[in-house]
Design a protein around this motif. Structure first.
Motif, PDB file in Angstrom:
ATOM      1  N   PRO A 249      38.928  22.727  35.729  1.00  0.00           N
ATOM      2  CA  PRO A 249      38.567  24.054  35.220  1.00  0.00           C
ATOM      3  C   PRO A 249      39.488  25.155  35.743  1.00  0.00           C
ATOM      4  CG  PRO A 249      36.603  22.868  35.915  1.00  0.00           C
ATOM      5  CD  PRO A 249      37.784  22.044  36.364  1.00  0.00           C
ATOM      6  N   ASP A 250      39.904  26.018  34.836  1.00  0.00           N
ATOM      7  CA  ASP A 250      40.751  27.163  35.166  1.00  0.00           C
ATOM      8  C   ASP A 250      39.893  28.221  35.859  1.00  0.00           C
ATOM      9  OD1 ASP A 250      42.200  29.529  35.157  1.00  0.00           O
ATOM     10  OD2 ASP A 250      42.989  29.240  33.128  1.00  0.00           O
ATOM     11  N   PRO A 251      40.158  28.494  37.148  1.00  0.00           N
ATOM     12  CA  PRO A 251      39.304  29.449  37.864  1.00  0.00           C
ATOM     13  C   PRO A 251      39.366  30.874  37.319  1.00  0.00           C
ATOM     14  CG  PRO A 251      41.153  28.745  39.244  1.00  0.00           C
ATOM     15  CD  PRO A 251      41.206  27.914  37.997  1.00  0.00           C
ATOM     16  N   THR A 252      40.447  31.227  36.619  1.00  0.00           N
ATOM     17  CA  THR A 252      40.560  32.606  36.131  1.00  0.00           C
ATOM     18  C   THR A 252      39.492  32.931  35.092  1.00  0.00           C
ATOM     19  OG1 THR A 252      42.179  32.056  34.392  1.00  0.00           O
ATOM     20  CG2 THR A 252      43.062  32.647  36.557  1.00  0.00           C
TER      21      THR A 252
ATOM     22  N   PHE B 210      39.705  36.374  32.137  1.00  0.00           N
ATOM     23  CA  PHE B 210      38.247  36.225  32.290  1.00  0.00           C
ATOM     24  C   PHE B 210      37.597  35.921  30.936  1.00  0.00           C
ATOM     25  CE2 PHE B 210      34.008  38.418  32.437  1.00  0.00           C
ATOM     26  CZ  PHE B 210      33.379  37.497  33.274  1.00  0.00           C
ATOM     27  N   ASP B 211      36.640  34.998  30.948  1.00  0.00           N
ATOM     28  CA  ASP B 211      35.882  34.678  29.738  1.00  0.00           C
ATOM     29  C   ASP B 211      34.394  34.690  30.087  1.00  0.00           C
ATOM     30  OD1 ASP B 211      34.593  33.658  27.531  1.00  0.00           O
ATOM     31  OD2 ASP B 211      35.982  31.983  27.237  1.00  0.00           O
ATOM     32  N   ALA B 212      33.729  35.773  29.713  1.00  0.00           N
ATOM     33  CA  ALA B 212      32.313  35.947  30.068  1.00  0.00           C
ATOM     34  C   ALA B 212      31.438  34.857  29.461  1.00  0.00           C
ATOM     35  CB  ALA B 212      31.839  37.325  29.610  1.00  0.00           C
ATOM     36  N   LYS B 213      31.912  34.233  28.394  1.00  0.00           N
ATOM     37  CA  LYS B 213      31.088  33.232  27.709  1.00  0.00           C
ATOM     38  C   LYS B 213      31.239  31.836  28.307  1.00  0.00           C
ATOM     39  CE  LYS B 213      30.815  35.507  23.189  1.00  0.00           C
ATOM     40  NZ  LYS B 213      31.922  36.490  23.221  1.00  0.00           N
ATOM     41  N   SER B 214      32.180  31.682  29.221  1.00  0.00           N
ATOM     42  CA  SER B 214      32.380  30.362  29.814  1.00  0.00           C
ATOM     43  C   SER B 214      31.364  30.137  30.928  1.00  0.00           C
ATOM     44  CB  SER B 214      33.792  30.206  30.353  1.00  0.00           C
ATOM     45  OG  SER B 214      33.998  28.870  30.757  1.00  0.00           O
ATOM     46  N   ASP B 215      30.826  28.924  30.954  1.00  0.00           N
ATOM     47  CA  ASP B 215      29.737  28.577  31.851  1.00  0.00           C
ATOM     48  C   ASP B 215      30.254  27.651  32.948  1.00  0.00           C
ATOM     49  OD1 ASP B 215      27.452  27.535  32.983  1.00  0.00           O
ATOM     50  OD2 ASP B 215      26.776  26.505  31.167  1.00  0.00           O
ATOM     51  N   LYS B 216      29.936  27.967  34.203  1.00  0.00           N
ATOM     52  CA  LYS B 216      30.429  27.147  35.324  1.00  0.00           C
ATOM     53  C   LYS B 216      29.993  25.693  35.203  1.00  0.00           C
ATOM     54  CE  LYS B 216      32.038  29.663  39.220  1.00  0.00           C
ATOM     55  NZ  LYS B 216      31.740  31.019  39.664  1.00  0.00           N
ATOM     56  N   GLU B 217      28.817  25.462  34.621  1.00  0.00           N
ATOM     57  CA  GLU B 217      28.318  24.084  34.457  1.00  0.00           C
ATOM     58  C   GLU B 217      29.123  23.336  33.397  1.00  0.00           C
ATOM     59  OE1 GLU B 217      25.861  22.846  36.525  1.00  0.00           O
ATOM     60  OE2 GLU B 217      26.350  24.790  37.399  1.00  0.00           O
TER      61      GLU B 217
END
Length: 153
Positions: A75-78, A87-94
């Motif tokens: 996963p790209d940490p940015t 930054f992508d507000a819609k991306s979910d850490k899970e």
């Protein structure tokens, strides 16, 4: 591995250049926000593959170096960093949307091979970079294209 693949990866030199990679030696190739490219990172690219470093959005755009793929996709940490331009507000850490791979500097080309020169080569008329409307920042390169382009050096 014998089924090594080849790639061309674009970066704007004022954002990250071949000289930056030469200095850093190894770097996460972050900021990819295109599903096609993400799928290449996830499904096709392999550790040990080689890639051309291509300077884009500059004058002149050109292939400037060679690097190798040195990590699995992760996963790209940015995407989770609100301060990042990626930054992508819609991306979910899970279930992260965006992946990257680490690349490692191999060498600079003896000379830059410009897009103009690549377009003039009859042998490269099917080369993906030379196709109209090809906006992808990562492009597969065939073995014969790879060898032909290195032969232009």
């Amino acid at each position: 591995k014998n089924n090594m693949a080849y790639w061309l990866m674009k970066s704007e030199p004022d954002v990250y250049s071949i000289d930056d990679l030469k200095r850093d030696k190894r770097e996460p190739w972050d900021g990819i926000r295109n599903y096609q490219v993400r799928n290449m990172f996830r499904d096709q690219m392999q550790i040990g593959d080689l890639a051309f470093f291509y300077h884009s959005n500059c004058k002149p755009p050109a292939i400037v170096g060679v690097m190798s793929i040195v990590s699995e996709a992760y996963p790209d940490p940015t995407q989770f960093d609100p301060k990042s331009r990626y930054f992508d507000a819609k991306s979910d850490k899970e279930n992260p949307r965006w992946l990257l791979r680490d690349v490692k500097y191999k060498r600079k080309l003896k000379r830059e091979i410009t897009l103009q020169e690549l377009k003039e080569q009859k042998k490269l008329e099917n080369f993906r970079l030379n196709q109209r409307g090809n906006r992808l920042s990562v492009i597969p390169v065939t073995e014969s294209e790879w060898n032909f382009i290195l032969g232009l050096e």
